[in-house]
Design an enzyme around this catalytic site. Structure first.
Site, PDB file in Angstrom:
ATOM      1  CE  LYS A 268      -3.451  -2.577   2.246  1.00 57.91           C
ATOM      2  NZ  LYS A 268      -4.331  -3.045   1.248  1.00 57.91           N
TER       3      LYS A 268
ATOM      4  CB  ALA B  49       5.419   0.959  -2.706  1.00 57.77           C
ATOM      5  CG  ASN B  50       0.501  -0.476  -4.418  1.00 55.43           C
ATOM      6  OD1 ASN B  50       1.584  -0.590  -5.054  1.00 55.43           O
ATOM      7  ND2 ASN B  50      -0.442  -0.925  -3.978  1.00 55.43           N
TER       8      ASN B  50
ATOM      9  CD  GLU C  60      -0.066  -3.359   3.134  1.00 52.40           C
ATOM     10  OE1 GLU C  60      -0.757  -4.065   2.851  1.00 52.40           O
ATOM     11  OE2 GLU C  60       1.010  -2.736   2.460  1.00 52.40           O
TER      12      GLU C  60
ATOM     13  N   GLY D  57     -15.817   2.459  -3.258  1.00 51.57           N
ATOM     14  CA  GLY D  57     -15.737   1.670  -4.510  1.00 51.57           C
ATOM     15  C   GLY D  57     -16.346   2.566  -5.633  1.00 51.57           C
TER      16      GLY D  57
ATOM     17  CG  ASP E  75      -6.826  -6.319 -10.470  1.00 48.48           C
ATOM     18  OD1 ASP E  75      -7.369  -6.208  -9.570  1.00 48.48           O
ATOM     19  OD2 ASP E  75      -5.878  -6.713 -10.923  1.00 48.48           O
TER      20      ASP E  75
ATOM     21  CB  THR F 178      -5.577  -5.429  -6.827  1.00 50.29           C
ATOM     22  OG1 THR F 178      -6.242  -6.661  -7.106  1.00 50.29           O
ATOM     23  CG2 THR F 178      -4.735  -5.563  -5.644  1.00 50.29           C
TER      24      THR F 178
ATOM     25  CG  ASP G 118      -3.032   0.955  -2.057  1.00 46.81           C
ATOM     26  OD1 ASP G 118      -3.426   1.584  -0.950  1.00 46.81           O
ATOM     27  OD2 ASP G 118      -2.706  -0.070  -2.316  1.00 46.81           O
TER      28      ASP G 118
ATOM     29  CB  SER H 168      -3.781  -0.869 -13.682  1.00 49.01           C
ATOM     30  OG  SER H 168      -4.011  -0.537 -12.066  1.00 49.01           O
TER      31      SER H 168
HETATM   32  O1  RIB Z   1      -3.741  -2.153  -1.509  1.00 50.08           O
HETATM   33  C1  RIB Z   1      -3.305  -3.051  -2.641  1.00 50.08           C
HETATM   34  C2  RIB Z   1      -2.161  -3.628  -2.134  1.00 50.08           C
HETATM   35  O2  RIB Z   1      -2.142  -4.601  -0.865  1.00 50.08           O
HETATM   36  C3  RIB Z   1      -1.335  -4.661  -2.875  1.00 50.08           C
HETATM   37  O3  RIB Z   1      -0.534  -4.270  -3.885  1.00 50.08           O
HETATM   38  C4  RIB Z   1      -0.960  -5.771  -2.005  1.00 50.08           C
HETATM   39  O4  RIB Z   1       0.538  -5.688  -1.888  1.00 50.08           O
HETATM   40  C5  RIB Z   1      -1.407  -5.462  -0.742  1.00 50.08           C
HETATM   41  O5  RIB Z   1      -0.277  -4.916   0.451  1.00 50.08           O
HETATM   42 NA    NA Z   2      -6.034  -2.493 -11.553  1.00 46.79          NA
END
Ligand code: RIB
Ligand code: NA
Length: 311
Positions: free
Chosen positions: A41, A43-44, A141, A224, A252, A254, A258, A299
């Protein structure tokens, strides 16, 4: 050197399998695609802010291993300062096993590894950058103590803070709220923290009021495809503001949260007088781009990929 955005947080290597559905306990199912990506999270959020054009630094810890080396290169490739990226021989680079189903939903197990060794000494080393940043962002995290120290330090130095309590823990130290300029979480995190079941936009408003009451300056709860709600302690009597999103085709989700937070950090650094609702509206659009392609950081859009009216 003064940074726009400093992120104190996690790096994970994402090991992603795409499957028609999430498996049940004890079950083996066939997936149709596997790939490895950059995640975590912290780094994202940092990478999304950097791709928007923010001058960024990451304060984190990876292992002295293949994944760690690769991750450092990823930061460099994205123009993120690696001055405060530590490497340890005592633990492995964090990893996340992710399964994404055909609806774009996911289930994730993280093994934080080296992330849990990020501590007070690392913050002290980064203090010159931390104390002069425009915005500091952290999550959960890494060790919660480290995140709380980073928040307190930034708060004392009048650096704007964004705290993303993810993944959520039930008994958050009260200081997390008091040191948060923007407390930003999703509906399930809001529910776990407040005990308010969040099914509707109105519920999110109620959960947000409770988070405000605990001492944050403002609260954003992301919902969302329904956008987010924004609340501010400056107008405690006014109800929460709902900020909707445009509908998109989801592949996706995911790391969409972030992407939102990284974009928000960019706006707070570059447009400090913009209203939080307008920042949230724009950050929704950035995150909306990220859900339309597979992968986490893979993405995330750059400035050149986004409409100019977002800048
Ligand atoms: O929030 C998405 C992230 O949660 C993913 O990249 C995964 O690494 C988790 O940490
Ligand atoms: Na994506």
């Amino acid at each position: 050197e003064a940074f726009d955005v400093v992120v104190v947080g996690s790096c994970m290597t994402d090991l992603v399998s795409q499957a028609p559905r999430l498996p049940k306990a004890g079950e083996t199912i066939h997936g149709h695609k596997f790939f490895i990506g950059f995640g975590g999270k912290g780094a994202n959020q940092c990478i999304q802010a950097a791709r928007m054009g923010a001058k960024t630094a990451m304060v984190c810890k990876v292992g002295k291993d293949f994944f760690g080396e690769n991750y450092i290169q990823n930061f460099k490739d994205n123009g993120v300062s690696t001055e405060f990226v530590g490497q340890t021989v005592d633990s492995a680079t964090g990893a996340a096993s992710i399964i994404v189903n055909d609806a774009g939903e996911n289930a994730i197990v993280i093994v934080a590894g080296a992330n849990l060794l990020l501590g007070g000494e690392d913050l002290r080393r980064a203090l010159p950058a931390l104390s002069r940043a425009k915005v500091m962002v952290c999550q959960l995290e890494v060790s919660p103590d480290t995140s709380l120290q980073a928040l307190r330090l930034s708060h004392e130095n009048n650096v704007k803070t964004i705290f993303n309590p993810a993944p959520a823990i039930p008994d958050l130290d009260p200081d997390f709220y008091r040191a948060s300029d923007v407390f930003c979480c999703n509906e399930s995190e809001a529910e776990l923290l407040t005990g308010v079941a969040v099914a509707s936009i109105e519920d999110a408003g109620r959960a947000g009021q409770e988070l405000l009451r605990r001492g944050c300056n403002s609260v954003i709860i992301t919902l969302g495809s329904r956008g987010c709600v924004v609340l501010s302690a400056q107008e405690p009597s006014s109800p929460s503001h709902h900020v909707p999103t445009k509908p998109v085709t989801t592949v996706d989700t995911t790391g969409a949260g972030d992407s939102f937070i990284g974009a928000l950090a960019f706006y707070m650094a570059h447009f400090p007088t913009m209203s939080l609702e307008e920042m949230a509206r724009r950050a929704n659009q950035v995150a909306g781009v990220s859900v339309q392609t597979i992968g986490t950081q893979a993405s995330y859009p750059s400035k050149k990929d986004l409409p100019t009216d977002l800048f």
